[in-house]
Design a protein around this motif. Sequence first.
Motif, PDB file in Angstrom:
ATOM      1  N   TYR A 274       0.868  -1.447   0.045  1.00 41.27           N
ATOM      2  CA  TYR A 274      -0.078  -0.058  -0.010  1.00 41.27           C
ATOM      3  C   TYR A 274       0.874   1.206   0.234  1.00 41.27           C
ATOM      4  O   TYR A 274       0.204   2.360   0.365  1.00 41.27           O
TER       5      TYR A 274
ATOM      6  N   ASP B 124       2.886   2.179   2.091  1.00 40.18           N
ATOM      7  CA  ASP B 124       2.996   2.928   3.373  1.00 40.18           C
ATOM      8  C   ASP B 124       4.779   2.934   3.891  1.00 40.18           C
ATOM      9  O   ASP B 124       5.155   3.621   4.555  1.00 40.18           O
TER      10      ASP B 124
ATOM     11  N   ARG C 215      -3.354   3.817  -4.853  1.00 39.15           N
ATOM     12  CA  ARG C 215      -4.036   3.850  -3.394  1.00 39.15           C
ATOM     13  C   ARG C 215      -5.464   4.211  -3.778  1.00 39.15           C
ATOM     14  O   ARG C 215      -6.124   3.846  -2.908  1.00 39.15           O
TER      15      ARG C 215
ATOM     16  N   LYS D 221      -7.587  -0.378   1.789  1.00 38.73           N
ATOM     17  CA  LYS D 221      -7.039  -0.841   2.828  1.00 38.73           C
ATOM     18  C   LYS D 221      -7.528  -0.567   4.121  1.00 38.73           C
ATOM     19  O   LYS D 221      -7.990   0.361   4.327  1.00 38.73           O
ATOM     20  N   VAL D 222      -7.517  -1.678   5.054  1.00 39.23           N
ATOM     21  CA  VAL D 222      -8.107  -1.476   6.283  1.00 39.23           C
ATOM     22  C   VAL D 222      -7.194  -2.075   7.392  1.00 39.23           C
ATOM     23  O   VAL D 222      -6.457  -3.212   7.450  1.00 39.23           O
ATOM     24  N   TYR D 223      -6.676  -1.015   8.295  1.00 38.53           N
ATOM     25  CA  TYR D 223      -5.609  -1.144   9.237  1.00 38.53           C
ATOM     26  C   TYR D 223      -5.984  -1.867  10.377  1.00 38.53           C
ATOM     27  O   TYR D 223      -7.253  -1.599  10.894  1.00 38.53           O
TER      28      TYR D 223
ATOM     29  N   GLY E 128      -6.355   4.418   9.778  1.00 35.11           N
ATOM     30  CA  GLY E 128      -7.033   4.429   8.588  1.00 35.11           C
ATOM     31  C   GLY E 128      -8.349   5.551   8.499  1.00 35.11           C
ATOM     32  O   GLY E 128      -8.994   5.874   7.403  1.00 35.11           O
TER      33      GLY E 128
ATOM     34  N   LYS F 183     -12.032  10.093   0.806  1.00 28.75           N
ATOM     35  CA  LYS F 183     -11.369   9.320  -0.264  1.00 28.75           C
ATOM     36  C   LYS F 183     -11.835   9.378  -1.476  1.00 28.75           C
ATOM     37  O   LYS F 183     -11.051   9.231  -2.606  1.00 28.75           O
TER      38      LYS F 183
ATOM     39  N   GLN G 116     -14.018  -0.368  12.699  1.00 29.10           N
ATOM     40  CA  GLN G 116     -13.654  -1.100  11.560  1.00 29.10           C
ATOM     41  C   GLN G 116     -14.587  -0.911  10.556  1.00 29.10           C
ATOM     42  O   GLN G 116     -14.131  -1.100   9.320  1.00 29.10           O
TER      43      GLN G 116
ATOM     44  N   GLN H  27     -13.936   2.007   8.558  1.00 28.98           N
ATOM     45  CA  GLN H  27     -12.795   1.791   7.770  1.00 28.98           C
ATOM     46  C   GLN H  27     -13.036   0.984   6.409  1.00 28.98           C
ATOM     47  O   GLN H  27     -12.539   1.341   5.472  1.00 28.98           O
TER      48      GLN H  27
ATOM     49  N   ALA I 234     -12.505   1.793   2.795  1.00 30.93           N
ATOM     50  CA  ALA I 234     -11.867   1.308   1.616  1.00 30.93           C
ATOM     51  C   ALA I 234     -12.508   0.926   0.237  1.00 30.93           C
ATOM     52  O   ALA I 234     -11.893   0.889  -0.652  1.00 30.93           O
TER      53      ALA I 234
END
Length: 281
Positions: A78, A80, A112, A118-120, A126, A140, A183, A186, A190
């Motif tokens: 991703y 990062d 991205r 992406k879910v952290y 996130g 986003k 979550q 997130q 995403a």
Amino acid sequence: MTDFEVPVLSVKNLNKQYGPGCLKCRGGESSSLVKNYCQVCGTVYACRNVSFDVFPGEVLGIVGESGSGKSTLMQCLYFDQEVTSGEAYVSDYENGEKNLFQESSQQQRYIRNHIMGKVYQNPLLGLRMNFSSIGNIAEKLIAAGNNHVGMMESRGTELLNKVHIPVHRRKEAPKNFSGGMQQRVQIAKALSNHPPLLLLDEVTTGLDLSVQASVLDLIKSLQRELGISIVLVSHDLGVIRMLADRTLVMLEGKVIEQGLTDQILEDPQQPYTQQLVHSLL
């Protein structure tokens, strides 16, 4: 070759090291390495020649103990973290012909924002905790070039409904939510730009068992409905068993075993994998 034989994501010989390396560890002298750490120069080899493919509609599980390199791998995918070396190709970007790791930071941002979600593990990474939930999704969408307020409101509401966030709470900040609800927000964020590929990094760690189960059920139902491809990292084989079609087992930065999840669980070949499976039973 049919579309279903073309990988959504193809990763080849991905390496990530922290430190310069020295003649002993670069030269492959195993005597200088303790696990994936060089005693001579202090370099950590977090990912070592990791290669795999992810196919359309597939859930690929990556399992391993803390320090095995699985979360570093996700950070590299991703952007990062910068990779030390290696290649990655996504079929939805430049016909799968350009190595993502060699693209400019501007192009990596495009990937991205349009091609991956992406879910952290930690929602703080996130989400913007002081933005509203729908504002997080709008962020986003704006990053991907959308500027139509009505569309963003409609898409945000649709996604929050999908992940079972009550309508009356969509303008509430995630800092007021439980871990499981954070979550879910997130996951909605995403998915906002219809990415073909979703990266999930330890998404149920630290949640109560009942909340874990509801988050996993949500991921499973969304994956079936949307036909999205997922790379799922976990140290928990129970999570992998529930969601993953195929599984890679990582240890000390290397992939030591891979195969269909049922095969890995029923007939593990490597001693470490056998130990993992027995701990689940």
